[in-house]
Design a protein around this motif. Structure first.
Motif, short mmCIF file in Angstrom:
data_model
loop_
_atom_site.label_atom_id
_atom_site.label_comp_id
_atom_site.label_asym_id
_atom_site.label_seq_id
_atom_site.Cartn_x
_atom_site.Cartn_y
_atom_site.Cartn_z
N ALA A 92 46.17 36.33 45.80
CA ALA A 92 45.63 37.11 44.97
C ALA A 92 45.52 38.14 45.26
O ALA A 92 44.89 37.76 46.65
N ALA A 147 54.78 43.23 34.07
CA ALA A 147 53.76 43.76 34.81
C ALA A 147 52.74 44.00 33.80
O ALA A 147 53.22 43.83 32.33
N GLN A 148 50.95 44.28 34.15
CA GLN A 148 50.79 43.54 33.09
C GLN A 148 49.01 45.15 33.44
O GLN A 148 49.37 45.60 34.22
N ASN A 198 41.49 45.46 39.36
CA ASN A 198 42.49 44.03 38.46
C ASN A 198 42.77 42.88 39.54
O ASN A 198 41.91 43.17 40.88
N GLU A 199 43.23 41.52 38.89
CA GLU A 199 43.58 40.94 40.18
C GLU A 199 44.46 40.39 39.58
O GLU A 199 45.15 40.81 38.61
N TYR A 200 45.66 40.61 40.79
CA TYR A 200 47.34 39.84 40.42
C TYR A 200 47.63 38.18 41.57
O TYR A 200 47.32 38.66 42.46
N SER A 247 50.13 43.53 28.22
CA SER A 247 51.91 43.92 29.41
C SER A 247 53.13 44.29 28.27
O SER A 247 52.48 44.35 27.21
N THR A 300 50.94 45.73 42.69
CA THR A 300 50.94 44.86 41.88
C THR A 300 51.52 43.80 42.02
O THR A 300 51.61 42.77 41.52
#
Length: 199
Positions: A46, A183-184, A58-60, A199, A96
């Motif tokens: 992540a 994308a979010q 945020n966490e991707y 999103s 991201t």
């Protein structure tokens, strides 16, 4: 501070719920956006974004490498370089975590040769087009000369554009999105509480 031998410790609002033994491996700072980027090694891999108060905003989840062990933010391009020990690769990504380019790195140079032994850290000197890599296994500092073609820039990549207005707002805010397919986004208040995501 390396001059005085003092250090500062911060607690971050993040817990790896799936695998506590696989934690934070890389950290880098965006001095322009005042953001801190952390890498969670795996399970899940992540990219974690925090503000200057170490509140996660945020966490991707990342799925393009076997693990994630090193990172550097390049202010000149606005892009992240993320490293994988298992893959012996560097991935040039947007903020991201979307991959724009990947580079195989070896003990002999870029693209060909034996894999690195425990690739654990890196830094980019954009002005001199150099990539510095450190390894735990060989306890090496390896310097790679990289070309301008490798140093991807915002001009050569399609970047998401997000506008939030008016600022400040009283009762309503408007969100304008461009180039955001897949994308979010999430909107947080000053305390870090999430107000809206989509999103």
């Amino acid at each position: 501070n390396y001059l005085t031998g003092t250090s500062v410790q911060h607690t971050m609002s993040y817990v790896n719920k799936n695998d506590p033994g696989s934690g934070i491996e890389g950290v880098t700072y965006d001095p322009i956006g005042n953001k801190i980027y952390f890498l969670n090694e795996k399970n899940p891999g992540a990219l974690i974004v925090a503000n200057s108060s170490f509140i996660v905003t945020n966490e991707y989840v990342l799925g393009f490498a076997g693990d994630y062990s090193a990172s550097d933010y390049v202010p000149e391009t606005g892009l992240l370089w993320l490293g994988s020990d298992q893959d012996s690769k560097v991935y040039i990504c947007n903020t991201t975590g979307a991959v724009l380019q990947s580079i195989k790195i070896t003990t002999n140079g870029l693209t060909t040769g034996p894999s690195l032994d425990k690739f654990e850290g890196m830094a980019i000197d954009y002005a001199n087009q150099k990539l510095y890599v450190v390894t735990d296994g060989g306890q090496d500092l390896i310097v790679y000369q990289i070309s301008g073609a490798v140093l991807a820039t915002n001009e050569t990549a399609t970047q998401a554009k997000i506008k939030l207005f008016p600022n400040p707002a009283k009762n309503e805010i408007f969100l304008s999105l461009q180039n955001t397919k897949g994308a979010q986004y999430s909107i947080h208040d000053l305390s870090g509480k999430m107000l809206l995501k989509g999103s």
